[in-house]
Scaffold this motif. Structure first.
Motif, PDB file in Angstrom:
ATOM      1  N   ILE A 123       0.846  -1.190   0.000  1.00  0.00           N
ATOM      2  CA  ILE A 123       0.000   0.000   0.000  1.00  0.00           C
ATOM      3  C   ILE A 123       0.885   1.245   0.000  1.00  0.00           C
ATOM      4  O   ILE A 123       2.109   1.143   0.155  1.00  0.00           O
ATOM      5  N   GLU A 124       0.257   2.397  -0.155  1.00  0.00           N
ATOM      6  CA  GLU A 124       0.973   3.676  -0.141  1.00  0.00           C
ATOM      7  C   GLU A 124       2.152   3.673  -1.118  1.00  0.00           C
ATOM      8  O   GLU A 124       3.290   3.978  -0.751  1.00  0.00           O
ATOM      9  N   ASN A 153      -5.571  -0.108   4.486  1.00  0.00           N
ATOM     10  CA  ASN A 153      -5.217   0.340   3.140  1.00  0.00           C
ATOM     11  C   ASN A 153      -4.783   1.799   3.068  1.00  0.00           C
ATOM     12  O   ASN A 153      -4.782   2.402   2.004  1.00  0.00           O
ATOM     13  N   ARG A 154      -4.386   2.356   4.224  1.00  0.00           N
ATOM     14  CA  ARG A 154      -4.011   3.774   4.250  1.00  0.00           C
ATOM     15  C   ARG A 154      -3.226   4.067   5.512  1.00  0.00           C
ATOM     16  O   ARG A 154      -3.224   3.265   6.454  1.00  0.00           O
TER      17      ARG A 154
END
Length: 337
Positions: free
Chosen positions: A158-159, A173-174
């Motif tokens: 992610i990211e 997810n963040r």
């Protein structure tokens, strides 16, 4: 357990598997000597262990398959589908899967998902919950869908590829905005032996080590084993001489070490999303007990949470170090006397 209690389903003479197992009085109506419980959330695992039940981290490790697999799917849809797929994969030929969910956590969707995957033999609703189960499994399983769902909660980047995460862990997810605010407020002079309480997939700890070269050791405490495994991966390539320790631990039970500093973005609700500000309050008291005199706590929380009295009772000096978007960062120092 209702279909077993009512006689619609028979409890097996041999072994049974319980995924995301939780202890309870309804379970104790049945012989449990051969029940294997898989539970990655430490508080629930400890309750099962204290009840004398066998608890494993991963039921797939021993290669066994079971005539009965019980499962309590979580609220997160991708994680729930992946867990139903695991349950089907761990059933012996001719065995059944029995699942249960509360209505406000997606029970109707969960039943529809299992029906799509294997077909449904029956269901019951009571106590604002739904229990549903398969026919004896064999050729009726949708093998293509089974393979697809099995990978839904697999670890992924992610990211922009910076971090490893997976569905079902907090802020999977963040970068959580509260944690991001806390990192912005951390001074660079934090040093010594510290701890991250409720470390999740490791964002706070990684940021600490990048920001504060004076850290000599850092212990990551996390109750969810799935998140702790991710944290190990995310911190595996960090360029720091600090000693790292990853601890599958319930912070509300207290901490076994003494620390120079502690950081935390504590949970304030249960896994079912019910508000539980007392969890954050217990994180604060655990931190206060574990800090050395003069040690510092850096905490982020929603502005509305009632933490001030607990902080005032536990620390000698308290100040608000930053505020944004409904969050506040508290810097608290333990009295030296």
């Amino acid at each position: 357990m209702l279909p077993f209690a009512q006689g619609q389903l028979a409890w097996p003479d041999g072994p049974a598997l319980f995924l995301r197992a939780r202890d309870g009085a309804a379970l104790r109506q049945f012989p449990l000597a051969q029940l294997v419980c898989e539970q990655s959330f430490r508080p629930d695992a400890e309750l099962l262990e204290r009840a004398g039940l066998r608890v494993v981290a991963d039921a797939a490790n021993d290669g066994a398959r079971y005539p009965l697999v019980l499962v309590l799917p979580p609220r997160q849809r991708e994680e729930a589908r992946a867990l139903l797929a695991r349950a089907v994969q761990l059933v012996a030929p001719g065995g059944i899967v029995v699942a249960a969910m509360t209505n406000n956590e997606g029970a109707k969707s969960g039943e529809a998902d299992l029906k799509q995957l294997t077909g449904i033999a029956g269901s019951l609703t009571k106590f604002h919950c739904r229990t549903f189960w398969t026919r004896p499994l064999g050729e009726t399983v949708d093998s293509a869908l089974l393979a697809q769902w099995s990978s839904l909660d697999a670890p992924r980047r992610i990211e922009g590829g910076r971090f490893l995460s997976r569905p079902g862990v907090f802020a999977w997810n963040r970068i959580d905005p509260a944690s991001a605010l806390l990192v912005e407020c951390l001074p660079t002079d934090i040093a010594g032996h510290g701890a991250d309480l409720g470390a999740g997939w490791g964002f706070l700890s990684l940021s600490l080590l990048e920001r504060c070269p004076g850290i000599t050791a850092l212990d990551l405490y996390e109750a969810e084993a799935r998140a702790l495994t991710l944290a190990k991966g995310n911190l595996g390539s960090v360029t720091s001489s600090a000693r790292l320790d990853f601890r599958w631990h319930d912070v509300t039970a207290g901490l076994p070490e003494r620390y120079d500093f502690i950081v935390s973005n504590p949970p304030f609700h249960t896994q079912s999303r019910a508000d539980r500000p007392d969890i954050g309050q217990r994180f604060i008291t655990a931190a206060a007990a574990a800090l050395k005199p003069g040690g510092r706590l850096w905490l982020v929380a929603n502005r509305h949470l009632p933490y001030e009295q607990t902080l005032n009772d536990s620390f000698g000096e308290i100040r608000v170090a930053g505020e944004r978007d409904g969050f506040k960062v508290i810097a608290a120092t333990k009295a030296r006397r």
